[in-house]
Scaffold this motif. Structure first.
Motif, PDB file in Angstrom:
ATOM      1  N   ARG A 165       1.712  15.386  -7.804  1.00 15.47           N
ATOM      2  CA  ARG A 165       2.411  14.147  -7.491  1.00 15.47           C
ATOM      3  C   ARG A 165       1.611  13.363  -6.470  1.00 15.47           C
ATOM      4  O   ARG A 165       0.947  13.951  -5.605  1.00 15.47           O
ATOM      5  CB  ARG A 165       3.795  14.488  -6.925  1.00 15.47           C
ATOM      6  CG  ARG A 165       4.841  13.409  -7.038  1.00 15.47           C
ATOM      7  CD  ARG A 165       6.261  14.005  -7.154  1.00 15.47           C
ATOM      8  NE  ARG A 165       6.502  15.121  -6.292  1.00 15.47           N
ATOM      9  CZ  ARG A 165       7.144  15.031  -5.118  1.00 15.47           C
ATOM     10  NH1 ARG A 165       7.558  13.868  -4.662  1.00 15.47           N
ATOM     11  NH2 ARG A 165       7.375  16.117  -4.405  1.00 15.47           N
ATOM     12  N   LEU A 166       1.683  12.036  -6.553  1.00 13.99           N
ATOM     13  CA  LEU A 166       1.039  11.163  -5.585  1.00 13.99           C
ATOM     14  C   LEU A 166       2.113  10.389  -4.819  1.00 13.99           C
ATOM     15  O   LEU A 166       3.131   9.996  -5.387  1.00 13.99           O
ATOM     16  CB  LEU A 166       0.110  10.169  -6.274  1.00 13.99           C
ATOM     17  CG  LEU A 166      -1.089  10.745  -7.036  1.00 13.99           C
ATOM     18  CD1 LEU A 166      -1.853   9.624  -7.729  1.00 13.99           C
ATOM     19  CD2 LEU A 166      -2.007  11.531  -6.114  1.00 13.99           C
ATOM     20  N   LEU A 167       1.859  10.179  -3.531  1.00 14.51           N
ATOM     21  CA  LEU A 167       2.691   9.305  -2.706  1.00 14.51           C
ATOM     22  C   LEU A 167       1.777   8.214  -2.169  1.00 14.51           C
ATOM     23  O   LEU A 167       0.768   8.499  -1.528  1.00 14.51           O
ATOM     24  CB  LEU A 167       3.326  10.084  -1.549  1.00 14.51           C
ATOM     25  CG  LEU A 167       4.209   9.278  -0.587  1.00 14.51           C
ATOM     26  CD1 LEU A 167       5.454   8.755  -1.306  1.00 14.51           C
ATOM     27  CD2 LEU A 167       4.608  10.122   0.630  1.00 14.51           C
ATOM     28  N   VAL A 168       2.140   6.973  -2.445  1.00  8.94           N
ATOM     29  CA  VAL A 168       1.328   5.831  -2.022  1.00  8.94           C
ATOM     30  C   VAL A 168       1.977   5.205  -0.801  1.00  8.94           C
ATOM     31  O   VAL A 168       3.171   4.873  -0.820  1.00  8.94           O
ATOM     32  CB  VAL A 168       1.210   4.784  -3.142  1.00  8.94           C
ATOM     33  CG1 VAL A 168       0.252   3.669  -2.722  1.00  8.94           C
ATOM     34  CG2 VAL A 168       0.744   5.427  -4.442  1.00  8.94           C
ATOM     35  N   LEU A 169       1.196   5.062   0.272  1.00 10.30           N
ATOM     36  CA  LEU A 169       1.689   4.469   1.509  1.00 10.30           C
ATOM     37  C   LEU A 169       1.036   3.113   1.738  1.00 10.30           C
ATOM     38  O   LEU A 169      -0.140   2.908   1.414  1.00 10.30           O
ATOM     39  CB  LEU A 169       1.404   5.383   2.707  1.00 10.30           C
ATOM     40  CG  LEU A 169       2.090   6.751   2.708  1.00 10.30           C
ATOM     41  CD1 LEU A 169       1.673   7.540   3.948  1.00 10.30           C
ATOM     42  CD2 LEU A 169       3.596   6.631   2.638  1.00 10.30           C
ATOM     43  N   ASP A 170       1.812   2.215   2.324  1.00 12.55           N
ATOM     44  CA  ASP A 170       1.306   0.906   2.711  1.00 12.55           C
ATOM     45  C   ASP A 170       2.020   0.469   3.975  1.00 12.55           C
ATOM     46  O   ASP A 170       3.249   0.358   3.992  1.00 12.55           O
ATOM     47  CB  ASP A 170       1.538  -0.113   1.587  1.00 12.55           C
ATOM     48  CG  ASP A 170       1.000  -1.497   1.944  1.00 12.55           C
ATOM     49  OD1 ASP A 170      -0.033  -1.559   2.635  1.00 12.55           O
ATOM     50  OD2 ASP A 170       1.623  -2.499   1.531  1.00 12.55           O
ATOM     51  N   ARG A 171       1.260   0.277   5.055  1.00 14.96           N
ATOM     52  CA  ARG A 171       1.820  -0.116   6.348  1.00 14.96           C
ATOM     53  C   ARG A 171       2.972   0.790   6.775  1.00 14.96           C
ATOM     54  O   ARG A 171       4.001   0.359   7.257  1.00 14.96           O
ATOM     55  CB  ARG A 171       2.254  -1.583   6.318  1.00 14.96           C
ATOM     56  CG  ARG A 171       1.088  -2.550   6.263  1.00 14.96           C
ATOM     57  CD  ARG A 171       1.515  -3.972   6.046  1.00 14.96           C
ATOM     58  NE  ARG A 171       1.998  -4.176   4.680  1.00 14.96           N
ATOM     59  CZ  ARG A 171       2.327  -5.362   4.177  1.00 14.96           C
ATOM     60  NH1 ARG A 171       2.236  -6.447   4.927  1.00 14.96           N
ATOM     61  NH2 ARG A 171       2.743  -5.449   2.928  1.00 14.96           N
ATOM     62  N   GLY A 172       2.761   2.102   6.579  1.00 15.86           N
ATOM     63  CA  GLY A 172       3.717   3.100   7.038  1.00 15.86           C
ATOM     64  C   GLY A 172       4.902   3.319   6.140  1.00 15.86           C
ATOM     65  O   GLY A 172       5.793   4.112   6.477  1.00 15.86           O
ATOM     66  N   GLN A 173       4.942   2.662   5.002  1.00 14.42           N
ATOM     67  CA  GLN A 173       6.070   2.810   4.086  1.00 14.42           C
ATOM     68  C   GLN A 173       5.601   3.352   2.744  1.00 14.42           C
ATOM     69  O   GLN A 173       4.476   3.094   2.313  1.00 14.42           O
ATOM     70  CB  GLN A 173       6.761   1.460   3.866  1.00 14.42           C
ATOM     71  CG  GLN A 173       7.413   0.891   5.111  1.00 14.42           C
ATOM     72  CD  GLN A 173       8.111  -0.426   4.824  1.00 14.42           C
ATOM     73  OE1 GLN A 173       7.518  -1.349   4.277  1.00 14.42           O
ATOM     74  NE2 GLN A 173       9.385  -0.517   5.184  1.00 14.42           N
ATOM     75  N   ALA A 174       6.476   4.111   2.090  1.00 12.32           N
ATOM     76  CA  ALA A 174       6.189   4.610   0.756  1.00 12.32           C
ATOM     77  C   ALA A 174       6.465   3.504  -0.254  1.00 12.32           C
ATOM     78  O   ALA A 174       7.574   2.962  -0.299  1.00 12.32           O
ATOM     79  CB  ALA A 174       7.042   5.835   0.449  1.00 12.32           C
ATOM     80  N   VAL A 175       5.451   3.160  -1.045  1.00 11.09           N
ATOM     81  CA  VAL A 175       5.614   2.075  -2.021  1.00 11.09           C
ATOM     82  C   VAL A 175       5.587   2.581  -3.458  1.00 11.09           C
ATOM     83  O   VAL A 175       5.954   1.841  -4.378  1.00 11.09           O
ATOM     84  CB  VAL A 175       4.548   0.984  -1.824  1.00 11.09           C
ATOM     85  CG1 VAL A 175       4.721   0.312  -0.469  1.00 11.09           C
ATOM     86  CG2 VAL A 175       3.131   1.555  -1.955  1.00 11.09           C
ATOM     87  N   ALA A 176       5.173   3.813  -3.663  1.00 15.48           N
ATOM     88  CA  ALA A 176       5.175   4.393  -5.003  1.00 15.48           C
ATOM     89  C   ALA A 176       5.101   5.903  -4.887  1.00 15.48           C
ATOM     90  O   ALA A 176       4.494   6.436  -3.949  1.00 15.48           O
ATOM     91  CB  ALA A 176       4.013   3.868  -5.846  1.00 15.48           C
ATOM     92  N   SER A 177       5.706   6.587  -5.837  1.00 19.51           N
ATOM     93  CA  SER A 177       5.673   8.045  -5.849  1.00 19.51           C
ATOM     94  C   SER A 177       5.885   8.514  -7.275  1.00 19.51           C
ATOM     95  O   SER A 177       6.681   7.937  -8.022  1.00 19.51           O
ATOM     96  CB  SER A 177       6.764   8.624  -4.940  1.00 19.51           C
ATOM     97  OG  SER A 177       6.780  10.038  -5.000  1.00 19.51           O
ATOM     98  N   GLY A 178       5.156   9.560  -7.657  1.00 23.56           N
ATOM     99  CA  GLY A 178       5.321  10.101  -8.991  1.00 23.56           C
ATOM    100  C   GLY A 178       4.060  10.798  -9.453  1.00 23.56           C
ATOM    101  O   GLY A 178       3.120  11.020  -8.683  1.00 23.56           O
ATOM    102  N   SER A 179       4.022  11.138 -10.719  1.00 18.99           N
ATOM    103  CA  SER A 179       2.849  11.794 -11.277  1.00 18.99           C
ATOM    104  C   SER A 179       1.676  10.816 -11.294  1.00 18.99           C
ATOM    105  O   SER A 179       1.868   9.595 -11.312  1.00 18.99           O
ATOM    106  CB  SER A 179       3.153  12.273 -12.696  1.00 18.99           C
ATOM    107  OG  SER A 179       3.453  11.166 -13.527  1.00 18.99           O
ATOM    108  N   PRO A 180       0.435  11.322 -11.291  1.00 18.54           N
ATOM    109  CA  PRO A 180      -0.724  10.414 -11.276  1.00 18.54           C
ATOM    110  C   PRO A 180      -0.718   9.406 -12.408  1.00 18.54           C
ATOM    111  O   PRO A 180      -1.101   8.241 -12.211  1.00 18.54           O
ATOM    112  CB  PRO A 180      -1.909  11.383 -11.375  1.00 18.54           C
ATOM    113  CG  PRO A 180      -1.429  12.635 -10.727  1.00 18.54           C
ATOM    114  CD  PRO A 180       0.023  12.737 -11.124  1.00 18.54           C
ATOM    115  N   ASP A 181      -0.261   9.798 -13.590  1.00 15.91           N
ATOM    116  CA  ASP A 181      -0.321   8.865 -14.708  1.00 15.91           C
ATOM    117  C   ASP A 181       0.711   7.757 -14.611  1.00 15.91           C
ATOM    118  O   ASP A 181       0.545   6.704 -15.240  1.00 15.91           O
ATOM    119  CB  ASP A 181      -0.196   9.604 -16.049  1.00 15.91           C
ATOM    120  CG  ASP A 181       1.093  10.384 -16.169  1.00 15.91           C
ATOM    121  OD1 ASP A 181       1.670  10.749 -15.140  1.00 15.91           O
ATOM    122  OD2 ASP A 181       1.534  10.629 -17.311  1.00 15.91           O
TER     123      ASP A 181
END
Length: 259
Positions: A211-227
């Motif tokens: 799973r990937l968690l994408v952060l932007d300016r301290g906030q989570a903006v996306a989460s899920g499997s790489p695809d």
């Protein structure tokens, strides 16, 4: 079963918020990759989980128990952290540096030395065991530090209940050792160790992470499997880059190609 649970976590250790409303769950044996631009909060999240500073609000549970309530030695037996930069200027041998990872344990010198041999093999540093750490190259030092944190958690069979935090573990590693690192992460995850890692190479992140968690300016903006996470729209909006995302030839993850 959830090993690590964050619920609505905020953190502002130096005044301004570095993390805002972070929620996530991590199961034993799961690998989560943290990606985002520079300053997005990736290292701050790892440092929070490593205990460098506390959340200002929200909850962090490890094995169902508030992180701050764990006895330090017991927690050190189950959680290990590799920071971006590990400073060590004493002329220890490689074997002595890796043995430091066994400090929280009382397993005896013979057992500890056996574990050290195993993690030295896993990081391709066995041939360096008698070298002075201060005489190593940057890539060799990085592999030795990785061996040290692996020694802190290592068990050849069952590593359930352990958490490994890696901040840019591929820094200074050549391609062969990056691939070896990926194999090592897969191996300990298969034995139940949960892993959270920061890596800037999104293709490497996709290859090692469930799973990937994408952060932007301290906030989570996306989460899920790489695809599901790695899309051209994400790179355009967050990284200001144009990319092509297509299936990897190995059929296991997406492949991101810069245009």
């Amino acid at each position: 079963m959830t090993l690590l649970q964050l619920q609505s976590v905020d953190a502002a250790p130096w005044g301004d918020p570095v993390l805002t409303d972070i929620s996530l769950g991590l199961a034993p044996g799961e690998v989560m990759g943290l990606i985002g631009t520079n300053g997005a909060g990736k290292s701050s999240l790892l440092r929070l989980l490593a205990g460098d500073f506390a959340a200002t609000s929200g909850s962090v549970l490890f094995a169902g128990r508030a992180l701050e309530s764990w006895p330090r030695q017991q927690l050190a037996q189950q959680r290990a952290f590799l920071p971006q930069l590990s400073l060590l200027n004493f002329p220890y041998t490689v074997e002595e540096v890796v043995l430091l990872g066994r400090t929280p344990h009382s397993t005896g010198l013979r057992a500890d030395q056996d574990i050290v041999r195993q993690v030295l093999r896993a990081t391709d540093t066995l041939s360096l065991r008698n070298r002075l750490y201060t005489q190593l190259s940057g890539g060799e030092r990085q592999r030795v530090q990785l061996a040290r944190v692996l020694a802190q958690l290592w068990h050849p069979d069952d590593m359930r209940g352990t958490l490994l935090l890696l901040d840019e573990p591929t820094a200074a590693l050549d391609l062969a050792h990056q691939q070896q690192l990926a194999a090592t992460i897969a191996g300990i995850a298969a034995r139940g160790c949960a892993v959270i890692l920061v890596v800037h190479d999104v293709n490497l992140a996709a290859s090692v992470s469930h799973r990937l968690l994408v952060l932007d300016r301290g906030q989570a903006v996306a989460s899920g499997s790489p695809d599901t996470v790695l899309t051209p729209a994400l790179f355009r909006e967050l990284f200001h880059a144009e990319v092509l995302v297509q299936p990897h030839p190995n059929g296991r993850q997406p492949l991101v190609i810069g245009l």
